[in-house]
Write a protein that holds these residues in place. Structure first.
Motif, PDB file in Angstrom:
ATOM      1  N   LEU A  12      23.896   6.809 -40.849  1.00 39.72           N
ATOM      2  CA  LEU A  12      23.591   7.888 -41.712  1.00 39.72           C
ATOM      3  C   LEU A  12      21.604   7.690 -41.628  1.00 39.72           C
ATOM      4  O   LEU A  12      20.792   8.825 -41.625  1.00 39.72           O
ATOM      5  CB  LEU A  12      23.386   8.057 -43.252  1.00 39.72           C
ATOM      6  CG  LEU A  12      22.590   8.885 -43.943  1.00 39.72           C
ATOM      7  CD1 LEU A  12      22.992   9.973 -44.174  1.00 39.72           C
ATOM      8  CD2 LEU A  12      22.782   8.408 -45.789  1.00 39.72           C
ATOM      9  N   SER A  13      21.653   6.487 -40.562  1.00 39.80           N
ATOM     10  CA  SER A  13      20.219   6.546 -40.250  1.00 39.80           C
ATOM     11  C   SER A  13      18.915   7.285 -39.452  1.00 39.80           C
ATOM     12  O   SER A  13      18.078   6.853 -38.715  1.00 39.80           O
ATOM     13  CB  SER A  13      20.135   5.109 -40.196  1.00 39.80           C
ATOM     14  OG  SER A  13      20.538   4.582 -38.886  1.00 39.80           O
ATOM     15  N   GLU A  14      20.273   8.117 -38.926  1.00 37.82           N
ATOM     16  CA  GLU A  14      19.888   8.906 -37.623  1.00 37.82           C
ATOM     17  C   GLU A  14      19.687  10.124 -38.404  1.00 37.82           C
ATOM     18  O   GLU A  14      19.649  11.402 -37.375  1.00 37.82           O
ATOM     19  CB  GLU A  14      21.017   9.153 -36.302  1.00 37.82           C
ATOM     20  CG  GLU A  14      20.842   7.614 -36.341  1.00 37.82           C
ATOM     21  CD  GLU A  14      22.109   7.526 -34.662  1.00 37.82           C
ATOM     22  OE1 GLU A  14      22.703   8.041 -34.443  1.00 37.82           O
ATOM     23  OE2 GLU A  14      21.634   5.882 -34.171  1.00 37.82           O
ATOM     24  N   ARG A  41       8.870  12.432 -57.352  1.00 36.02           N
ATOM     25  CA  ARG A  41       7.584  11.712 -56.898  1.00 36.02           C
ATOM     26  C   ARG A  41       7.430  10.463 -57.239  1.00 36.02           C
ATOM     27  O   ARG A  41       6.685   9.723 -55.880  1.00 36.02           O
ATOM     28  CB  ARG A  41       7.017  13.037 -57.618  1.00 36.02           C
ATOM     29  CG  ARG A  41       5.210  12.624 -56.974  1.00 36.02           C
ATOM     30  CD  ARG A  41       4.076  13.337 -57.567  1.00 36.02           C
ATOM     31  NE  ARG A  41       4.257  13.667 -58.451  1.00 36.02           N
ATOM     32  CZ  ARG A  41       3.605  14.265 -59.871  1.00 36.02           C
ATOM     33  NH1 ARG A  41       2.945  15.392 -59.302  1.00 36.02           N
ATOM     34  NH2 ARG A  41       3.339  14.436 -60.696  1.00 36.02           N
ATOM     35  N   GLU A  42       8.617   9.999 -57.917  1.00 36.66           N
ATOM     36  CA  GLU A  42       8.346   8.379 -58.940  1.00 36.66           C
ATOM     37  C   GLU A  42       9.008   7.464 -57.551  1.00 36.66           C
ATOM     38  O   GLU A  42       8.663   6.301 -57.421  1.00 36.66           O
ATOM     39  CB  GLU A  42       8.912   8.160 -59.811  1.00 36.66           C
ATOM     40  CG  GLU A  42       8.302   8.398 -60.523  1.00 36.66           C
ATOM     41  CD  GLU A  42       8.774   9.086 -62.119  1.00 36.66           C
ATOM     42  OE1 GLU A  42      10.514   8.412 -62.448  1.00 36.66           O
ATOM     43  OE2 GLU A  42       8.924   9.157 -63.402  1.00 36.66           O
ATOM     44  N   LEU A  43       9.990   7.928 -56.619  1.00 35.65           N
ATOM     45  CA  LEU A  43      10.054   7.271 -55.647  1.00 35.65           C
ATOM     46  C   LEU A  43       9.182   7.369 -54.726  1.00 35.65           C
ATOM     47  O   LEU A  43       8.871   8.041 -53.302  1.00 35.65           O
ATOM     48  CB  LEU A  43      11.472   7.859 -54.639  1.00 35.65           C
ATOM     49  CG  LEU A  43      13.150   7.843 -55.860  1.00 35.65           C
ATOM     50  CD1 LEU A  43      13.611   8.466 -55.373  1.00 35.65           C
ATOM     51  CD2 LEU A  43      13.077   6.603 -56.290  1.00 35.65           C
ATOM     52  N   LYS A  44       8.217   6.444 -54.787  1.00 33.56           N
ATOM     53  CA  LYS A  44       7.119   6.048 -53.079  1.00 33.56           C
ATOM     54  C   LYS A  44       7.160   4.910 -52.530  1.00 33.56           C
ATOM     55  O   LYS A  44       6.858   3.789 -52.344  1.00 33.56           O
ATOM     56  CB  LYS A  44       6.012   5.992 -54.570  1.00 33.56           C
ATOM     57  CG  LYS A  44       5.806   7.399 -55.642  1.00 33.56           C
ATOM     58  CD  LYS A  44       4.306   6.913 -56.154  1.00 33.56           C
ATOM     59  CE  LYS A  44       4.252   7.426 -57.344  1.00 33.56           C
ATOM     60  NZ  LYS A  44       3.308   6.957 -58.319  1.00 33.56           N
ATOM     61  N   PHE A  85      18.016   6.181 -50.896  1.00 32.56           N
ATOM     62  CA  PHE A  85      16.627   5.448 -51.062  1.00 32.56           C
ATOM     63  C   PHE A  85      17.474   4.109 -51.489  1.00 32.56           C
ATOM     64  O   PHE A  85      18.150   3.847 -52.007  1.00 32.56           O
ATOM     65  CB  PHE A  85      15.404   6.048 -52.554  1.00 32.56           C
ATOM     66  CG  PHE A  85      14.836   7.086 -51.810  1.00 32.56           C
ATOM     67  CD1 PHE A  85      13.517   7.343 -50.813  1.00 32.56           C
ATOM     68  CD2 PHE A  85      16.015   8.141 -52.281  1.00 32.56           C
ATOM     69  CE1 PHE A  85      13.474   8.497 -50.340  1.00 32.56           C
ATOM     70  CE2 PHE A  85      15.152   9.730 -52.225  1.00 32.56           C
ATOM     71  CZ  PHE A  85      13.923   9.966 -51.236  1.00 32.56           C
ATOM     72  N   TYR A  86      15.711   3.148 -50.776  1.00 27.76           N
ATOM     73  CA  TYR A  86      16.885   1.611 -51.565  1.00 27.76           C
ATOM     74  C   TYR A  86      15.414   0.757 -51.622  1.00 27.76           C
ATOM     75  O   TYR A  86      14.280   1.732 -50.715  1.00 27.76           O
ATOM     76  CB  TYR A  86      18.067   0.882 -50.666  1.00 27.76           C
ATOM     77  CG  TYR A  86      17.268   0.432 -48.681  1.00 27.76           C
ATOM     78  CD1 TYR A  86      16.962  -0.490 -48.708  1.00 27.76           C
ATOM     79  CD2 TYR A  86      17.962   1.747 -48.160  1.00 27.76           C
ATOM     80  CE1 TYR A  86      16.430  -0.616 -47.090  1.00 27.76           C
ATOM     81  CE2 TYR A  86      17.372   1.265 -46.430  1.00 27.76           C
ATOM     82  CZ  TYR A  86      17.003  -0.025 -46.479  1.00 27.76           C
ATOM     83  OH  TYR A  86      15.897  -0.014 -45.415  1.00 27.76           O
ATOM     84  N   GLN A  87      15.452   0.011 -52.144  1.00 26.35           N
ATOM     85  CA  GLN A  87      14.151  -1.230 -52.403  1.00 26.35           C
ATOM     86  C   GLN A  87      14.762  -2.856 -51.775  1.00 26.35           C
ATOM     87  O   GLN A  87      15.988  -3.097 -52.014  1.00 26.35           O
ATOM     88  CB  GLN A  87      13.695  -1.052 -53.397  1.00 26.35           C
ATOM     89  CG  GLN A  87      13.081  -0.158 -54.412  1.00 26.35           C
ATOM     90  CD  GLN A  87      12.625  -0.575 -55.206  1.00 26.35           C
ATOM     91  OE1 GLN A  87      13.012  -1.049 -56.517  1.00 26.35           O
ATOM     92  NE2 GLN A  87      11.173  -0.399 -55.845  1.00 26.35           N
ATOM     93  N   THR A 107      12.509   2.918 -49.447  1.00 27.23           N
ATOM     94  CA  THR A 107      12.724   3.097 -48.006  1.00 27.23           C
ATOM     95  C   THR A 107      14.187   3.741 -48.119  1.00 27.23           C
ATOM     96  O   THR A 107      14.818   4.082 -48.623  1.00 27.23           O
ATOM     97  CB  THR A 107      13.209   2.022 -47.265  1.00 27.23           C
ATOM     98  OG1 THR A 107      12.484   0.694 -47.044  1.00 27.23           O
ATOM     99  CG2 THR A 107      13.475   2.084 -45.562  1.00 27.23           C
ATOM    100  N   THR A 108      13.854   5.020 -46.980  1.00 25.06           N
ATOM    101  CA  THR A 108      15.585   5.998 -46.931  1.00 25.06           C
ATOM    102  C   THR A 108      16.355   5.289 -45.857  1.00 25.06           C
ATOM    103  O   THR A 108      15.728   4.679 -45.224  1.00 25.06           O
ATOM    104  CB  THR A 108      14.507   7.338 -46.490  1.00 25.06           C
ATOM    105  OG1 THR A 108      14.048   6.903 -45.321  1.00 25.06           O
ATOM    106  CG2 THR A 108      13.925   7.909 -47.462  1.00 25.06           C
ATOM    107  N   ARG A 109      17.419   5.367 -46.185  1.00 27.83           N
ATOM    108  CA  ARG A 109      18.863   5.130 -45.254  1.00 27.83           C
ATOM    109  C   ARG A 109      18.609   6.324 -44.307  1.00 27.83           C
ATOM    110  O   ARG A 109      19.679   6.127 -43.762  1.00 27.83           O
ATOM    111  CB  ARG A 109      19.494   5.255 -46.889  1.00 27.83           C
ATOM    112  CG  ARG A 109      19.481   4.541 -47.759  1.00 27.83           C
ATOM    113  CD  ARG A 109      21.412   4.629 -48.549  1.00 27.83           C
ATOM    114  NE  ARG A 109      20.982   3.674 -50.299  1.00 27.83           N
ATOM    115  CZ  ARG A 109      21.161   2.578 -50.254  1.00 27.83           C
ATOM    116  NH1 ARG A 109      21.466   1.661 -48.968  1.00 27.83           N
ATOM    117  NH2 ARG A 109      20.936   1.474 -51.263  1.00 27.83           N
ATOM    118  N   CYS A 110      18.844   7.663 -43.870  1.00 25.78           N
ATOM    119  CA  CYS A 110      18.786   8.193 -43.498  1.00 25.78           C
ATOM    120  C   CYS A 110      16.964   8.690 -42.826  1.00 25.78           C
ATOM    121  O   CYS A 110      16.378   7.318 -43.200  1.00 25.78           O
ATOM    122  CB  CYS A 110      19.093   9.770 -44.194  1.00 25.78           C
ATOM    123  SG  CYS A 110      17.947  10.538 -45.100  1.00 25.78           S
TER     124      CYS A 110
END
Length: 749
Positions: free
Chosen positions: A532-534, A593-596, A563-565, A573-576
């Motif tokens: 998924l990261s690609e 928008r709150e996921l910054k 997303f994860y922290q 940070t995005t997983r993709c």
């Protein structure tokens, strides 16, 4: 990663779009906001070309340039692009939600690969049906020919048997054996008329010693009807109005008292202890043994007698009473009959035991012991099999003398060769062989088609492997009591079926339910991606037709999936590799928008119409990017219009009617939140007065619907009314609420 949509020509509202120099390059997280009909879905369809390696369906050719970190992608080279892209939009729903079957039993086929396979299966099954029909026709013809010949054999065998006057079995099967003996050289078995007459006289001779016929097996099978009487008696409780609890709870004592009560009639002393017997005590004991109890016990006794009389027995005939040819077979047939009789009688014994228990404790309910089903049928079937052999035995004679036997055998062979000549059996055999070969050829074709169909069904079955995960996501979005996917058999095929919580097929799905199901499938299908990261993920309006409660659930699912922290408080940070989220819903926009992530990886964009036929993609205005409120954004549009030098510019007018009306809804509701069910007109009347309120809202109502673009284009002479309405609104706000206006202008400055 995608960096910029540099140019698009001929794609819907992006008929001739070129990115502005001031528009930022895409980041890792990209949030796109735009009202309905602004062009969000069109952008998603553009990106979907990179996934499908083909243009979106039902669209004319178009050209584009998309900048990436590895060069530009255009309509000429996009099929060879190495980017891994997955897009959720209206096209995805249309391609992956397909309902087939009757209206009361909808079947859900998930996945474009499944639908493609199903189309092939449909075509192959037509061919398979034709092959099987042809095979069936050939087979039926073979069967019909055989039936015709068999019928002729049966008729001929009957005539032969009648002619010879024999009682032994001689039917089509026996005639067939004779035909097998004569077909090599039929002429040698032909008899002359005098020979036939002589042989018939001998064949018709009667046997001297014939055994007496055996009686048929017949039983009155009444167990089932009796058992229907047992259960009510076992559950019946006699009248307990005068019941002595101690006796009811101690059946042995009760039985003893019952026996002794009659011995003490008209006696003053106890026969057991010699003590006195009181009349009132005898009356109390007599009342316990009521007439209802006596009747109940009598009913139990009567039913036991009936059960005892229903027992079966059968005496096996002695060998001397049976024709030798049938002795072994009859003995073998009688064994299951005796077994069935034993099981039948055992059931009677069980019922008798239940009645005995009830007799011992009449004031207690007795649960009937289980009795196997079909006991009477088993006896009847076994008796029928025995009677078949008895009938055959009774029709057989003792062995005839050898010359009678020879005469009969000679006649059988003669009649067999005559049958072959009369019915042209050689031509019949040739015709049957030819039809059989045709059926085999059709069967071979059908087998190959069936094998291919199974291969395609495996493709569909493979797409079903994630159904449990899909159900989890559906339930997360719609609740456990909403709909779920089950695998059901449709003929010989497995399919997905949407069902409600009551187990019935789901009908009349709402648009929100369809969106939730499709989005659940989309998220599950991402598991097919090795890394998924690609991948580049584009999600267009995943909350379409969902209410506000579900919006929070969709947001949570997207947050969990993409997303994860690293730790609490750290940037998201995005997983993709890259994600695009587009929406018209301001609440969803605000939540996402709150996921910054840090500012270098997060971007925000606005899609808006600038003419009836064109839209643009720009960076989010300050009123959207800096404030969490739709209210600020709407005021920003009004403020921009008020300050615009050319108020007839479509770039401003496109969003104005909807923005002004929505702004008024929010402003008036904030002023008068107590108006339950009140309209924006009613609240505006209270704030501005009826005259001023009508001047503002009349034109806004006219242009603030889904077709406002067409109305603006067709009513150029009325555009001045928009300008006047907005000016009236802004002036009224300055006069009625100057502090509020001052704060709003400061917020969007």
């Amino acid at each position: 990663m995608l960096k910029r949509i540099q140019r698009v020509k001929g794609l819907g509202v992006f008929g001739d779009y070129a990115a502005g120099a001031e528009t930022s390059e895409f980041g890792v997280k990209n949030l796109i906001y735009g009202w309905n009909y602004s062009g969000k879905t069109t952008l998603s369809r553009l990106v979907s070309t990179l996934e499908r390696k083909a243009p979106p369906p039902d669209l004319p050719p178009f050209s584009f340039v998309i900048d990436t970190d590895n060069g530009s992608i255009t309509e000429a080279n996009y099929p060879t692009s190495p980017l891994v892209v997955r897009v959720f939009n209206a096209d995805f729903i249309a391609e992956n939600l397909n309902f087939a079957g009757s209206s009361f039993k909808p079947i859900l086929l998930l996945g474009a690969d499944s639908e493609k396979a199903q189309k092939q299966i449909d075509e192959l099954e037509k061919e398979l049906g034709a092959a099987r029909t042809a095979s069936e026709h050939a087979t039926k013809t073979v069967a019909a020919n055989k039936k015709t010949l068999d019928s002729a054999k049966t008729t001929s065998a009957s005539a032969i048997k009648t002619a010879m006057g024999i009682v032994e079995a001689f039917g089509a099967t026996q005639l067939e054996k004779q035909i097998g003996l004569v077909k090599i050289d039929p002429a040698q078995f032909r008899l002359s008329a005098p020979e036939i007459e002589e042989k018939l006289k001998l064949a018709r001779a009667k046997a001297e010693d014939q055994l007496p016929p055996l009686p048929s097996v017949a039983f009155p099978l009444i167990l089932d009807s009796i058992l229907t009487e047992v259960e009510p008696l076992l559950s019946k409780i006699p009248d307990m109005a005068h019941t002595i609890e101690h006796l009811a709870q101690n059946p042995s004592v009760e039985s003893w008292i019952s026996t002794g009560l009659s011995l003490h009639a008209h006696k003053a002393e106890c026969e057991f202890c010699g003590g006195g017997v009181k009349e009132d005590r005898l009356a109390t004991l007599s009342a316990h043994f009521s007439k209802d109890l006596a009747n109940h016990k009598q009913n139990l006794a009567n039913l036991k007698s009936k059960l005892a009389g229903a027992e079966l027995s059968y005496t096996t005939p002695k060998d001397a009473e049976v024709e030798p040819a049938y002795r072994a077979r009859l003995t073998q047939a009688i064994e299951p009959l005796q077994t069935a009789i034993a099981a039948y009688n055992k059931a009677i014994d069980i019922a008798l035991q239940d009645l005995d228990r009830k007799s011992e404790a009449p004031f207690k309910t007795v649960t009937p012991s289980p009795v196997p089903a079909g006991l009477a049928k088993a006896v009847a079937d076994a008796a029928k099999a025995v009677n078949v052999l008895i009938d055959s035995n009774n029709g057989a004679f003792k062995n005839f003398p050898s010359d009678k036997t020879d005469a009969i055998n000679t006649l059988k062979l003669h009649y067999a060769q005559k049958f072959c000549a009369d019915n042209r059996t050689d031509a019949h055999a040739h015709r049957q062989t030819r039809l059989g070969n045709c059926a085999k050829a059709y069967d071979a074709r059908a087998a190959k088609l069936a094998e291919r169909i199974q291969e395609l069904k495996a493709v569909i079955s493979k797409s079903q492997l994630g159904r449990e995960e899909i159900n989890k996501r559906i339930h997360s979005l719609l609740g456990n009591n909403s709909v779920h996917i089950e695998v059901v058999k449709v003929g010989d095929e497995e399919r997905f079926q949407l069902r409600r919580s009551n187990g019935k097929p789901a009908k009349h799905l709402s648009e929100g339910e369809k969106t939730a199901i499709a989005f659940s499938y989309f998220l599950t299908r991402l598991g097919e991606i090795k890394k998924l990261s690609e991948a580049i993920i584009y999600i267009d309006d995943p909350i379409s037709s969902l209410d506000s409660n579900h919006i929070f659930q969709v947001t949570a699912i997207i947050k969990e999936a993409f997303f994860y922290q690293e730790k609490l408080g750290a940037p998201w940070t995005t997983r993709c590799k890259q994600i695009f989220l587009s929406t018209h819903n301001f609440e969803f926009f605000s939540l996402m928008r709150e996921l910054k992530p840090d500012k270098t990886t997060a971007r925000g964009y606005l899609v808006k119409r600038v003419s009836p036929s064109s839209s643009i993609l720009t960076d989010l205005p300050k009123s959207l990017s800096d404030y969490p409120s739709e209210y600020h954004f709407l005021f920003g549009i009004l403020n921009e219009f008020q300050q615009a030098p050319d108020k007839r510019d479509f770039r401003v007018l496109m969003m104005l009617p909807n923005a002004a009306r929505r702004f008024l809804e929010l402003y008036t509701y904030a002023k008068y939140p107590d108006t339950r069910g009140g309209t924006v007109d009613q609240r505006a009347d209270r704030i501005f007065g009826e005259v001023k309120s009508k001047r503002i809202l009349k034109v806004l109502h006219h242009f603030s619907h889904a077709n406002n673009i067409e109305r603006l284009a067709e009513n150029n002479e009325l555009m001045c009314d928009i300008e006047a309405a907005v000016k009236e609104l802004m002036t009224a706000l300055e006069e009625e609420d100057p502090m509020h206006m001052e704060a709003l202008r400061a917020a969007v400055a």
